[in-house]
Design a protein around this motif. Structure first.
Motif, PDB file in Angstrom:
ATOM      1  N   GLU A 647       0.960  -1.257   0.022  1.00  0.00           N
ATOM      2  CA  GLU A 647      -0.098  -0.077   0.052  1.00  0.00           C
ATOM      3  C   GLU A 647       0.896   1.294  -0.046  1.00  0.00           C
ATOM      4  O   GLU A 647       0.598   2.417  -0.435  1.00  0.00           O
ATOM      5  N   LEU A 648       1.979   1.145   0.424  1.00  0.00           N
ATOM      6  CA  LEU A 648       3.081   2.078   0.301  1.00  0.00           C
ATOM      7  C   LEU A 648       3.766   2.376  -0.965  1.00  0.00           C
ATOM      8  O   LEU A 648       4.263   3.390  -1.250  1.00  0.00           O
ATOM      9  N   ILE A 649       4.280   1.053  -1.536  1.00  0.00           N
ATOM     10  CA  ILE A 649       5.147   1.090  -2.755  1.00  0.00           C
ATOM     11  C   ILE A 649       4.274   1.362  -3.879  1.00  0.00           C
ATOM     12  O   ILE A 649       4.768   2.313  -4.695  1.00  0.00           O
ATOM     13  N   ILE A 650       3.201   0.671  -4.051  1.00  0.00           N
ATOM     14  CA  ILE A 650       2.331   0.751  -5.205  1.00  0.00           C
ATOM     15  C   ILE A 650       1.935   2.331  -5.705  1.00  0.00           C
ATOM     16  O   ILE A 650       2.298   2.673  -6.801  1.00  0.00           O
ATOM     17  N   PRO A 651       1.580   3.042  -4.800  1.00  0.00           N
ATOM     18  CA  PRO A 651       0.980   4.510  -4.974  1.00  0.00           C
ATOM     19  C   PRO A 651       2.272   5.357  -5.600  1.00  0.00           C
ATOM     20  O   PRO A 651       2.277   6.365  -6.385  1.00  0.00           O
ATOM     21  N   ALA A 652       3.566   5.028  -5.015  1.00  0.00           N
ATOM     22  CA  ALA A 652       4.767   5.706  -5.142  1.00  0.00           C
ATOM     23  C   ALA A 652       5.448   5.363  -6.466  1.00  0.00           C
ATOM     24  O   ALA A 652       6.563   5.922  -6.847  1.00  0.00           O
ATOM     25  N   THR A 653       5.141   4.304  -7.272  1.00  0.00           N
ATOM     26  CA  THR A 653       5.668   3.603  -8.307  1.00  0.00           C
ATOM     27  C   THR A 653       5.391   4.345  -9.901  1.00  0.00           C
ATOM     28  O   THR A 653       4.210   4.670  -9.896  1.00  0.00           O
ATOM     29  N   ASP A 654       6.209   4.537 -10.314  1.00  0.00           N
ATOM     30  CA  ASP A 654       6.367   4.952 -11.817  1.00  0.00           C
ATOM     31  C   ASP A 654       6.268   3.884 -12.909  1.00  0.00           C
ATOM     32  O   ASP A 654       5.317   3.839 -13.900  1.00  0.00           O
ATOM     33  N   VAL A 655       6.996   2.915 -12.737  1.00  0.00           N
ATOM     34  CA  VAL A 655       7.182   1.591 -13.692  1.00  0.00           C
ATOM     35  C   VAL A 655       6.831   0.588 -13.135  1.00  0.00           C
ATOM     36  O   VAL A 655       7.433   0.160 -11.913  1.00  0.00           O
ATOM     37  N   SER A 656       5.946  -0.483 -13.582  1.00  0.00           N
ATOM     38  CA  SER A 656       5.473  -1.683 -12.931  1.00  0.00           C
ATOM     39  C   SER A 656       6.171  -2.774 -13.798  1.00  0.00           C
ATOM     40  O   SER A 656       6.039  -2.918 -15.151  1.00  0.00           O
ATOM     41  N   MET A 675      -1.560  -0.451 -12.115  1.00  0.00           N
ATOM     42  CA  MET A 675      -2.022   0.436 -13.109  1.00  0.00           C
ATOM     43  C   MET A 675      -2.930   1.453 -12.600  1.00  0.00           C
ATOM     44  O   MET A 675      -3.163   2.388 -12.956  1.00  0.00           O
ATOM     45  N   MET A 676      -3.820   0.804 -11.958  1.00  0.00           N
ATOM     46  CA  MET A 676      -4.663   1.798 -11.165  1.00  0.00           C
ATOM     47  C   MET A 676      -4.262   3.081 -10.307  1.00  0.00           C
ATOM     48  O   MET A 676      -4.684   3.976 -10.262  1.00  0.00           O
ATOM     49  N   ASN A 677      -2.885   2.774 -10.358  1.00  0.00           N
ATOM     50  CA  ASN A 677      -2.221   4.036  -9.346  1.00  0.00           C
ATOM     51  C   ASN A 677      -1.306   4.789 -10.336  1.00  0.00           C
ATOM     52  O   ASN A 677      -0.361   5.540  -9.947  1.00  0.00           O
ATOM     53  N   GLY A 678      -1.398   4.330 -11.718  1.00  0.00           N
ATOM     54  CA  GLY A 678      -0.956   5.341 -12.728  1.00  0.00           C
ATOM     55  C   GLY A 678       0.568   4.831 -13.053  1.00  0.00           C
ATOM     56  O   GLY A 678       1.180   5.898 -13.327  1.00  0.00           O
ATOM     57  N   ALA A 679       0.826   3.732 -12.597  1.00  0.00           N
ATOM     58  CA  ALA A 679       2.215   3.185 -13.280  1.00  0.00           C
ATOM     59  C   ALA A 679       2.232   2.620 -14.688  1.00  0.00           C
ATOM     60  O   ALA A 679       0.989   2.384 -15.019  1.00  0.00           O
ATOM     61  N   ASN A 798      -3.583   4.976 -18.035  1.00  0.00           N
ATOM     62  CA  ASN A 798      -3.510   3.592 -17.078  1.00  0.00           C
ATOM     63  C   ASN A 798      -4.797   3.666 -16.149  1.00  0.00           C
ATOM     64  O   ASN A 798      -5.268   2.571 -16.033  1.00  0.00           O
ATOM     65  N   ILE A 799      -4.674   4.757 -15.636  1.00  0.00           N
ATOM     66  CA  ILE A 799      -5.726   4.700 -14.533  1.00  0.00           C
ATOM     67  C   ILE A 799      -7.246   4.782 -15.274  1.00  0.00           C
ATOM     68  O   ILE A 799      -7.893   4.062 -14.780  1.00  0.00           O
ATOM     69  N   ALA A 800      -7.286   5.452 -16.420  1.00  0.00           N
ATOM     70  CA  ALA A 800      -8.492   5.674 -16.865  1.00  0.00           C
ATOM     71  C   ALA A 800      -9.384   4.301 -17.348  1.00  0.00           C
ATOM     72  O   ALA A 800     -10.275   3.902 -17.509  1.00  0.00           O
ATOM     73  N   HIS A 801      -8.257   3.349 -17.881  1.00  0.00           N
ATOM     74  CA  HIS A 801      -8.615   2.186 -18.441  1.00  0.00           C
ATOM     75  C   HIS A 801      -8.540   0.934 -17.363  1.00  0.00           C
ATOM     76  O   HIS A 801      -8.596  -0.008 -17.714  1.00  0.00           O
ATOM     77  N   SER A 802      -8.299   1.102 -16.130  1.00  0.00           N
ATOM     78  CA  SER A 802      -8.010   0.420 -15.095  1.00  0.00           C
ATOM     79  C   SER A 802      -9.625  -0.322 -14.469  1.00  0.00           C
ATOM     80  O   SER A 802      -9.593  -1.407 -13.686  1.00  0.00           O
TER      81      SER A 802
END
Ligand code: OX2
Length: 836
Positions: A647-656, A675-679, A798-802
């Motif tokens: 929950e801490l890492i995912i929102p801070a990530t640019d590349v998944s 993806m939902m968090n815009g990575a 990515n957010i829009a199509h999640s």
């Protein structure tokens, strides 16, 4: 130990549709009273743990009424109930999600702050429940959230493990395992229900009595008491509270006779209780290999038998004859671990209800459905016939009968084709094949992403699919946007709500409206700010916990998941090594600064995976301490990856990083959360990555590597020759050699296993083969990142199509296609969507 991953707190403006009806004043009053009644002391004098416990207890008070009302309504309406049986539920912390779903978050935050307390701090006190391993268990937890939030009468059946998967600590770069004593300070969310305990029987023998009708008498068995603990599962602001029932094994010591001599015999009774309790003591610490241990078989039967007994008891209280069972009850089997549901329901219908085989069989098949989560051969469960017969003598006879009926029908379809029949049989070569039993005994078999289902239908389960094609279907996984956006990334949730309104929390497909804003400068600016803020929060944690300073302006590139050869953390490592080499050659190399983040546990006995952790940490040591590369890259391995850390890492990530060897990752669910968090995903065409690509379009994802078809074709041809690839690619050759040539000064021969598996053992997972295309994909990624507006457009897309990857969508599909619950028969109408 020490620093725990923090939690984000939602903004007040995120208030959704229904109101809890509880005011800040009342909350404060109730909370003070609660602390005083629980601890006989004032709020100012109790510990944080006490404060947390009192808060949980208060939230439980608040949800008691909707819980009771939900049960009442189910009884009154006679709605069909779904029971999701799973050996794991990886819940994550519950305080935040329950407050959020109850619509109490803002009130609680305000009330606590007026009392001089911080909700965030109290949420951090909570231990992550140790009830799961990885993807399979976390998926089950997402489904619970969606079932309740969609207003579906669906409940979980699971195990209450005393100890979770180990706690991982990194000592000198190595993984060390410590007991995960998650229950040490108690678990205040569940309610023990001793009056609803049931007995589960093991061992003994079966006497066959025949006077007109054959009767099976089970004798000489050993009894274990199964005690249920009910955890409330709160729906999102809809007044629904479903139940997750967790079973714990206990011995009824009062029934054990201590000899008149007393003394040592009572000692024996205590020892006996310990062996009984062993059953629910441990969570088997791997989700991708199968451990054929008797204790595991016992655990599986324990869950199944206790669960079914309680369902049937409940059914009888509210319904008539068990003939109607499939109209009122659906049972879902999460992977093969609970497959014993099939023979156990048959046993009850045959031996206790005296139904005919035909009646009992039809009821069973109509009730049961099964999801397969992996094609890894080492994960497919089979039990030795002898062991099965000894532990479960009556079920053994039933499975034998199922096998006989089934093989007879196969014989009719394929007369004389003995080979095929023995391949498809449930019992063959003295082993019981649990997946075969599942396919035969369920009316539905589904895979978890389109490619995975195709592979099941056309390869792994082809013959079964040819025999009964109608059973097979796909249900692509999903994750809950409530935990994985609203709760873990409140700033992003706020931005989304400000942009398109709050309906997306319940209708995630509406996220598509963001597409219109994706090139909007103001929106992009906010998105960037949100990401930065989340990076700062992660960097703070990393600094406190690991003493490493991260550059929050660098690309945060994360691979967090179980450590496994097929997930190819090694490919990621080799690429970083190559990048480091290039920087060493040319310190002025124009690359975007990168922070490579790893996290994940390796199974205790999985040596090469444990060495991969050491490899990552060795690389981190080298890179992070080399001043000559001027902090252009950093590598961190975050200890003890779990839901809270995610929950801490995912929102801070640019590349998944989603880079498994194609065909191996059935679906993946981390890919959806990122993806939902815009990575932006860099990934192979495997599992749900393929559908993510379809959803976002090829401009908004970076794919590389062999396709599943190509991988499978290589296997058919006996593999490929890694030497050729190694010889042809100088940069690759350099990094492979560096595994063993002293590049890691203290490592000695530690990484020889990696070296050998890549070069001398055929590189089974195509690491070398995919290296060049992975490197090229990273270069594309860097290019895109340099052009910030383009990059932010990708993030927004990515957010829009999640929305498609919400577990709400998945669960609606399960409900209509598999369990046949029509939305209009649901007990909660829209007008009733409030708490009180
Ligand atoms: C996992 C699969 O490996 C993963 O690909 C999938 O996303 C997840 O299940 C949820 O469906 N144990 N864990 C899995 O399969 C098994 C067995």
């Amino acid at each position: 130990p020490g620093v725990k991953p923090g939690t984000a707190v939602l903004d007040a403006a995120q208030a959704g549709p229904a109101d809890s009806g509880i005011t800040v004043e009342q909350f404060k009053q109730d909370y003070r009273n609660k602390v005083e009644r629980m601890y006989g002391d004032g709020l100012e004098r109790v510990s944080d743990l006490d404060k947390y416990n009192a808060l949980v207890s208060l939230v439980r008070d608040y949800l008691a009424e909707p819980w009771l009302n939900t049960k009442e309504k189910y009884r009154r309406t006679g709605a069909k109930q779904v029971y999701y049986f799973s050996i794991e539920f990886l819940l994550g912390r519950l305080l935040g999600s329950n407050l959020y779903n109850l619509g109490l978050n803002e009130v609680c935050q305000q009330a606590l702050s007026e009392l001089g307390l911080d909700l965030r701090t109290l949420r951090q006190v909570e231990e992550d429940p140790g009830l799961g391993n990885g993807g399979l268990g976390r998926l089950a937890a997402c489904y619970l959230d969606s079932m309740a939030s969609l207003g579906l009468p669906g409940h979980g059946m699971g195990m209450r493990y005393r100890y979770g998967l180990f706690e991982q600590r990194i000592v000198d770069g190595y993984q060390r395992e410590y007991a995960d004593d998650w229950l040490m300070d108690g678990f205040y969310w569940d309610v023990r229900k001793p009056a609803e305990a049931v007995e589960v029987r093991f061992g003994g023998n079966v006497r066959i009595k025949s006077n007109g009708k054959t009767q099976y008498i089970h004798e000489g068995y050993e009894t274990v008491l199964a005690v249920p603990y009910d955890v409330p599962v709160v729906g999102y602001r809809n007044g629904m509270v479903n139940t997750l029932r967790l079973w714990s094994a206990e011995a009824r010591l009062s029934e054990v006779v201590c000899a008149p001599q007393g003394g040592s015999d009572c000692q024996k009774a205590v020892e006996y209780s310990q062996t009984v309790e062993e059953l629910s003591n441990i969570l088997y610490p791997d989700d991708s290999t199968y451990e054929g241990k008797a204790l595991r078989l016992k655990q599986q039967y324990f869950l199944v038998s206790a669960g079914l007994q309680s369902i049937i008891r409940n059914y009888r209280e509210n319904n008539g004859h068990l003939r109607e069972f499939p109209h009122k009850i659906a049972i879902h089997i999460n992977d093969t671990h609970p497959v014993l549901c099939i023979p156990e329901l048959l046993r009850i219908l045959l031996d206790e209800e005296q139904l005919t085989w035909e009646e009992a069989w039809n009821i069973t098949v109509q009730t049961m459905s099964y999801t397969n989560h992996t094609i890894l051969p080492e994960a497919l469960e089979t039990w030795p016939e002898d062991l099965f017969r000894t532990v479960l003598p009556r079920l053994y006879l039933i499975v034998r009968d199922i096998n006989e009926y089934y093989c007879r029908s196969l014989w009719e379809a394929y007369p004389g084709d003995w080979d095929r029949i023995s391949r498809m049989a449930i019992i063959s070569y003295n082993r019981i094949h649990m997946a075969h039993l599942a396919i035969v005994g369920c009316h539905s078999v589904n895979g978890v992403a389109e490619l995975h289902t195709d592979i099941l239908k056309n390869k792994i389960m082809k013959e079964f699919c040819d025999f009964s094609p109608a059973k097979f279907n796909n249900k692509t996984n999903g994750v809950t946007q409530r935990r994985w956006v609203s709760l873990c990334n409140p700033a992003l949730a706020q931005l989304i709500t400000d942009t398109i309104g709050p309906r997306w929390v319940e209708h995630p497909q509406e996220l598509a409206q963001l597409e219109r804003h994706s090139a909007d400068t103001a929106f992009q600016h906010h998105l960037l700010k949100v990401k930065l803020q989340n990076k700062v929060a992660l960097a703070k944690y990393v600094k406190e916990k690991h003493g490493i300073t991260l550059d929050v302006n660098s690309i945060f590139d994360s691979q967090v998941k179980r450590i496994h050869a097929y997930k190819r953390q090694t490919l990621n490592v080799l690429h970083i090594m190559a990048l480091y080499n290039r920087l060493k050659e040319n310190p002025l190399l124009d690359i975007e600064p990168h922070t490579f983040i790893f996290g994940g546990k390796a199974a205790v006995n999985y040596h090469i995976a444990k060495n991969t952790i050491k490899l990552i940490n060795s690389l981190a040591d080298l890179v992070n301490n080399d001043k000559s590369i001027r902090d252009k890259i950093k590598v961190v391995f975050l200890e003890n990856y779990n839901v809270s850390l995610a929950e801490l890492i995912i929102p801070a990530t640019d590349v998944s990083e989603q880079i498994p060897t194609a065909s191996y990752e059935a679906s993946g669910t981390g890919n959806m959360k990122f993806m939902m968090n815009g990575a932006v995903t860099i990934g192979t065409l495997d599992g749900a990555n393929i559908e993510i690509k379809q959803a976002v379009g090829e401009d908004n994802i970076i794919v590389f590597g062999l396709t599943a078809e190509e991988v499978l074709a290589y296997y058919r041809g006996g593999g490929y020759n890694p030497w050729e690839v190694y010889q042809d690619n100088e940069r690759l050759r350099q990094v492979v050699d560096q595994l063993i040539n002293g590049f890691f000064p203290a490592a000695g021969d530690l990484f020889r296993g990696h070296f050998d598996s890549l070069l001398h053992q055929g590189d089974h997972f195509f690491v070398l083969k995919d290296f060049a295309s992975y490197e090229a994909a990273h270069q594309v990624l860097d290019e895109r990142y340099k052009d910030r507006p383009v990059w932010l457009k990708m993030c927004s897309a990515n957010i829009a199509h999640s929305g498609r990857f919400s577990s709400d969508r998945t669960f609606a599909e399960y409900a209509t296609d598999i369990w046949h619950i029509r939305p209009d028969t649901l007990p909660f109408s829209a007008s009733e969507k409030q708490i009180r």
